[in-house]
Write an enzyme that holds these catalytic residues in place. Structure first.
Site, PDB file in Angstrom:
ATOM      1  N   LYS A 167     -16.584  11.867  -7.990  1.00  0.00           N
ATOM      2  CA  LYS A 167     -16.650  11.466  -6.574  1.00  0.00           C
ATOM      3  C   LYS A 167     -15.296  11.697  -5.907  1.00  0.00           C
ATOM      4  O   LYS A 167     -15.211  12.282  -4.825  1.00  0.00           O
ATOM      5  CB  LYS A 167     -17.018   9.990  -6.472  1.00  0.00           C
ATOM      6  CG  LYS A 167     -16.795   9.368  -5.082  1.00  0.00           C
ATOM      7  CD  LYS A 167     -17.209   7.929  -5.007  1.00  0.00           C
ATOM      8  CE  LYS A 167     -16.108   6.980  -5.280  1.00  0.00           C
ATOM      9  NZ  LYS A 167     -15.140   6.753  -4.186  1.00  0.00           N
ATOM     10  N   ASN A 168     -14.210  11.254  -6.572  1.00  0.00           N
ATOM     11  CA  ASN A 168     -12.895  11.286  -5.919  1.00  0.00           C
ATOM     12  C   ASN A 168     -12.241  12.651  -5.957  1.00  0.00           C
ATOM     13  O   ASN A 168     -11.172  12.834  -5.376  1.00  0.00           O
ATOM     14  CB  ASN A 168     -11.986  10.203  -6.509  1.00  0.00           C
ATOM     15  CG  ASN A 168     -12.495   8.819  -6.144  1.00  0.00           C
ATOM     16  OD1 ASN A 168     -13.370   8.682  -5.281  1.00  0.00           O
ATOM     17  ND2 ASN A 168     -11.997   7.794  -6.808  1.00  0.00           N
ATOM     18  N   CYS A 195     -11.337  -3.382   3.676  1.00  0.00           N
ATOM     19  CA  CYS A 195     -12.640  -3.434   3.011  1.00  0.00           C
ATOM     20  C   CYS A 195     -12.517  -4.474   1.898  1.00  0.00           C
ATOM     21  O   CYS A 195     -11.520  -5.186   1.816  1.00  0.00           O
ATOM     22  CB  CYS A 195     -13.003  -2.067   2.460  1.00  0.00           C
ATOM     23  SG  CYS A 195     -11.869  -1.542   1.190  1.00  0.00           S
ATOM     24  N   ARG A 205      -5.835  -1.693   3.229  1.00  0.00           N
ATOM     25  CA  ARG A 205      -5.904  -0.229   3.178  1.00  0.00           C
ATOM     26  C   ARG A 205      -5.385   0.428   4.462  1.00  0.00           C
ATOM     27  O   ARG A 205      -6.126   1.072   5.201  1.00  0.00           O
ATOM     28  CB  ARG A 205      -7.313   0.201   2.825  1.00  0.00           C
ATOM     29  CG  ARG A 205      -7.712  -0.488   1.521  1.00  0.00           C
ATOM     30  CD  ARG A 205      -8.926  -0.006   0.882  1.00  0.00           C
ATOM     31  NE  ARG A 205      -8.804   1.346   0.377  1.00  0.00           N
ATOM     32  CZ  ARG A 205      -9.845   1.979  -0.178  1.00  0.00           C
ATOM     33  NH1 ARG A 205     -10.993   1.377  -0.244  1.00  0.00           N
ATOM     34  NH2 ARG A 205      -9.711   3.203  -0.607  1.00  0.00           N
ATOM     35  N   ASP A 239      -9.311   1.642 -10.565  1.00  0.00           N
ATOM     36  CA  ASP A 239     -10.775   1.767 -10.484  1.00  0.00           C
ATOM     37  C   ASP A 239     -11.465   1.288 -11.756  1.00  0.00           C
ATOM     38  O   ASP A 239     -12.670   1.075 -11.759  1.00  0.00           O
ATOM     39  CB  ASP A 239     -11.173   3.216 -10.202  1.00  0.00           C
ATOM     40  CG  ASP A 239     -10.788   3.618  -8.791  1.00  0.00           C
ATOM     41  OD1 ASP A 239     -10.845   4.823  -8.480  1.00  0.00           O
ATOM     42  OD2 ASP A 239     -10.400   2.724  -8.019  1.00  0.00           O
ATOM     43  N   ARG A 290     -22.897   4.264  -4.043  1.00  0.00           N
ATOM     44  CA  ARG A 290     -21.870   5.077  -3.372  1.00  0.00           C
ATOM     45  C   ARG A 290     -21.161   5.985  -4.379  1.00  0.00           C
ATOM     46  O   ARG A 290     -20.673   7.050  -4.020  1.00  0.00           O
ATOM     47  CB  ARG A 290     -20.822   4.169  -2.715  1.00  0.00           C
ATOM     48  CG  ARG A 290     -21.316   3.454  -1.486  1.00  0.00           C
ATOM     49  CD  ARG A 290     -20.157   2.836  -0.746  1.00  0.00           C
ATOM     50  NE  ARG A 290     -19.123   3.846  -0.546  1.00  0.00           N
ATOM     51  CZ  ARG A 290     -17.856   3.527  -0.273  1.00  0.00           C
ATOM     52  NH1 ARG A 290     -17.488   2.270  -0.181  1.00  0.00           N
ATOM     53  NH2 ARG A 290     -16.949   4.467  -0.096  1.00  0.00           N
TER      54      ARG A 290
HETATM   55  C1  EPZ Z   1      -8.193   6.643  -3.669  1.00  0.00           C
HETATM   56  O1  EPZ Z   1      -8.198   5.747  -2.567  1.00  0.00           O
HETATM   57  C2  EPZ Z   1      -9.571   6.506  -4.302  1.00  0.00           C
HETATM   58  N1  EPZ Z   1     -10.604   6.896  -3.354  1.00  0.00           N
HETATM   59  C3  EPZ Z   1      -9.799   5.050  -4.743  1.00  0.00           C
HETATM   60  O2  EPZ Z   1     -11.052   4.996  -5.403  1.00  0.00           O
HETATM   61  C4  EPZ Z   1      -8.703   4.672  -5.732  1.00  0.00           C
HETATM   62  O3  EPZ Z   1      -8.857   3.316  -6.091  1.00  0.00           O
HETATM   63  C5  EPZ Z   1      -7.326   4.892  -5.089  1.00  0.00           C
HETATM   64  O4  EPZ Z   1      -7.206   6.256  -4.634  1.00  0.00           O
HETATM   65  C6  EPZ Z   1      -6.191   4.613  -6.063  1.00  0.00           C
HETATM   66  O5  EPZ Z   1      -6.319   5.413  -7.194  1.00  0.00           O
HETATM   67  C7  EPZ Z   1     -10.868   8.216  -3.180  1.00  0.00           C
HETATM   68  O6  EPZ Z   1     -10.235   9.074  -3.781  1.00  0.00           O
HETATM   69  C8  EPZ Z   1     -11.970   8.559  -2.231  1.00  0.00           C
HETATM   70  P1  EPZ Z   1      -4.287   5.073  -2.086  1.00  0.00           P
HETATM   71  P2  EPZ Z   1      -6.975   5.808  -1.489  1.00  0.00           P
HETATM   72  O7  EPZ Z   1      -3.977   5.690  -0.762  1.00  0.00           O
HETATM   73  O8  EPZ Z   1      -6.558   7.201  -1.280  1.00  0.00           O
HETATM   74  C9  EPZ Z   1      -1.770   1.609  -0.062  1.00  0.00           C
HETATM   75  C10 EPZ Z   1     -13.176   4.166  -5.898  1.00  0.00           C
HETATM   76  O9  EPZ Z   1     -13.567   3.090  -6.361  1.00  0.00           O
HETATM   77  N2  EPZ Z   1      -1.618   2.548   1.074  1.00  0.00           N
HETATM   78  O10 EPZ Z   1      -3.661   5.641  -3.324  1.00  0.00           O
HETATM   79  O11 EPZ Z   1      -7.377   4.983  -0.327  1.00  0.00           O
HETATM   80  C11 EPZ Z   1      -3.198   1.089  -0.147  1.00  0.00           C
HETATM   81  O12 EPZ Z   1      -3.377   0.004   0.730  1.00  0.00           O
HETATM   82  C12 EPZ Z   1     -12.100   4.187  -4.838  1.00  0.00           C
HETATM   83  O13 EPZ Z   1     -13.582   5.298  -6.265  1.00  0.00           O
HETATM   84  C13 EPZ Z   1      -0.746   2.216   2.102  1.00  0.00           C
HETATM   85  O14 EPZ Z   1      -0.108   1.171   2.077  1.00  0.00           O
HETATM   86  O15 EPZ Z   1      -5.852   5.026  -2.319  1.00  0.00           O
HETATM   87  C14 EPZ Z   1      -3.311   0.689  -1.584  1.00  0.00           C
HETATM   88  O16 EPZ Z   1      -2.755  -0.595  -1.748  1.00  0.00           O
HETATM   89  C15 EPZ Z   1     -11.650   2.788  -4.442  1.00  0.00           C
HETATM   90  N3  EPZ Z   1      -0.618   3.075   3.145  1.00  0.00           N
HETATM   91  C16 EPZ Z   1      -2.434   1.719  -2.309  1.00  0.00           C
HETATM   92  O17 EPZ Z   1      -1.582   2.305  -1.308  1.00  0.00           O
HETATM   93  C17 EPZ Z   1      -1.329   4.258   3.205  1.00  0.00           C
HETATM   94  O18 EPZ Z   1      -1.156   5.015   4.191  1.00  0.00           O
HETATM   95  C18 EPZ Z   1      -3.237   2.832  -2.975  1.00  0.00           C
HETATM   96  O19 EPZ Z   1      -3.969   3.506  -1.974  1.00  0.00           O
HETATM   97  C19 EPZ Z   1      -2.212   4.572   2.156  1.00  0.00           C
HETATM   98  C20 EPZ Z   1      -2.344   3.710   1.097  1.00  0.00           C
END
Ligand code: EPZ
Length: 415
Positions: free
Chosen positions: A20-21, A114, A119, A303, A395
């Site tokens: 998915k990711n 969410c 996020r 995850d 999802r």
């Molecule tokens: C990706 O989400 C994945 N989703 C998530 O999988 C996964 O948990 C996550 O990466 C971490 O590995 C997809 O790839 C579609 P991040 P993403 O930006 O990109 C903070 C699942 O279950 N952050 O690495 O949203 C954020 O709040 C899903 O498959 C900021 O502060 O993750 C979080 O605390 C859930 N500012 C941390 O970084 C930003 O601009 C990690 O977020 C962006 C993120």
């Protein structure tokens, strides 16, 4: 809802769905090319359906035949991601970079929090500004503009997966060289870069903390096969620790699951890496007194945190998890208590004292991975369980009931 009659050992072999990711950013990247991209091994999951709908609403021709997705972005005409789409799937934020690259404009809405955390998207915005984009935010609406993206130096204070993906997709179009320091190293980033290279982009260093991109390349029609989903594979392997038995999960690289397999081995599983997957055998209850911390790749993935909690719910001894990636990802822990395990949440740490005999319960999936964790606990529990709000699980899991049925679980999906 999902119904389970638990405490049956699992046995057999399963081919895991496409990731998915990985497929979501590759679908977003397809709009960088005003032509055809064919993506194979696409999982039949709700998030893919949602992303297909968004691409179609932006003017792309999108067709899915079996597991092969064809995207023709020649007629891409829109650059606004609708508020409802951002609300339905936060990862549509990753369309901003490609839209900005193609049109010099993009409109999106702050996705909002969410069930797993606030996020924010500040790292996405700062990365795009480094490439010359201007961003105006008003009441959650974000308008992006760039006469022409210019290569630049981006340095992430935190290796955000989504922000790295957005930066890479904008940078392949920007004129000149871009260096992205402190970027995410997840296998999904490597896949995105491989896909872009197939399309003609010049990218170096993916999988490390420094990615360098020579922008402005000419793109071409491409065909790409998505790798197996490492989290779905990890979910099924963790299920065997909940029930006992032995399974073989094919279509995934064991190397992408190293941190997860190390923890499952410490809990008593016997694990064999195969050329195209992982075999795992488990006798008796998991046992250990572990302290696991989630962190960006290659550490233990956030995850898999809820899934590991389900394993701890059946384990001997006391085990703890510290969640360092998302600030609110313990919804599943609250539901897992209903199966009888002793679970204590303190801040971003959870302590679990497992039970040999978990009892069936009626629970509600709080989010995607939390829902899958509840399925695992139901498999471990004696008697009947119900897991409601199946739509969360759909999802990201294409066929969790059929997959587990194929491994001997008494599980079925009912209206
Ligand atoms: C990706 O989400 C994945 N989703 C998530 O999988 C996964 O948990 C996550 O990466 C971490 O590995 C997809 O790839 C579609 P991040 P993403 O930006 O990109 C903070 C699942 O279950 N952050 O690495 O949203 C954020 O709040 C899903 O498959 C900021 O502060 O993750 C979080 O605390 C859930 N500012 C941390 O970084 C930003 O601009 C990690 O977020 C962006 C993120």
């Amino acid at each position: 809802m999902i119904q389970v009659m638990g405490a049956e050992p699992l046995a057999g072999e399963i081919w895991v769905q496409g990731s998915k990711n990985a497929v979501l950013p590759v679908m977003a990247a397809a709009i960088l090319h005003s032509g055809v991209s064919v993506i194979e091994n696409v999982p039949k999951i709700q998030d893919v359906t949602c992303m297909m709908g968004i691409l179609s609403s932006l003017g792309c021709e999108v067709t899915l035949e079996g597991r092969t997705l064809r995207i023709n972005a020649a007629k891409l005409s829109g650059y606004e991601i609708e508020r409802k789409d951002m609300g339905q799937m936060r990862s549509s934020m990753m369309l901003v970079g490609p839209l900005l690259a193609r049109f010099g404009r993009a409109v999106a809405f702050a996705p909002g929090g969410c069930s797993i955390g606030k996020r924010p998207v500040d790292l996405h915005l700062s990365a795009l500004r480094c490439l010359g984009a201007r961003v105006v935010e008003m009441d959650g609406r974000m308008e992006f503009e760039a006469e022409g993206l210019e290569g630049g130096n981006i340095s992430f204070p935190y290796p955000s997966v989504g922000a790295t993906e957005n930066a890479v997709m904008a940078a392949v179009f920007a004129k000149g060289r871009t260096r992205i320091l402190g970027c995410a190293r997840e296998p999904e980033i490597v896949e995105l870069c491989r896909f872009l290279r197939h399309m003609g982009a010049r990218i170096f260093g993916e999988g490390t903390s420094l990615i360098e991109i020579e922008g402005g390349g000419k793109f071409r029609d491409t065909q790409y096969r998505i790798a197996g989903d490492r989290i779905v594979a990890g979910s099924y392997l963790a299920a065997v620790l909940c029930t006992g038995g032995e399974i073989c999960v094919r279509g995934v690289e064991a190397g992408q699951l190293q941190a997860v397999l190390a923890v499952l081995e410490q809990l008593g599983a016997k694990i064999f890496a195969l050329p195209d997957g992982v075999a795992l055998a488990m006798k008796g209850r998991p046992r250990g007194s572990l302290f696991v911390k989630t962190a960006p790749y290659p550490a233990f993935p956030t995850d898999m945190q809820s899934l590991l909690l389900a394993v701890f719910a059946r384990a001997e001894g006391e085990n703890r998890i510290e969640e360092t990636v998302f600030e609110g990802r313990f919804q599943a822990a609250r539901e897992l208590k209903k199966f009888g395990a002793y679970i204590q949440i303190e801040g971003n740490c959870v302590t679990v004292r497992g039970r040999a005999r978990l009892r069936g319960a009626v629970v509600e999936a709080p989010d995607l991975r939390g829902g899958a964790a509840l399925v695992l606990a139901a498999l471990a529990a004696e008697g009947r369980s119900e897991i409601h709000a199946y739509e969360h699980i759909a999802r990201g899991y294409a066929s969790i009931c059929e997959d587990l049925q194929g491994l001997g679980a008494k599980i079925r999906l009912s209206e």
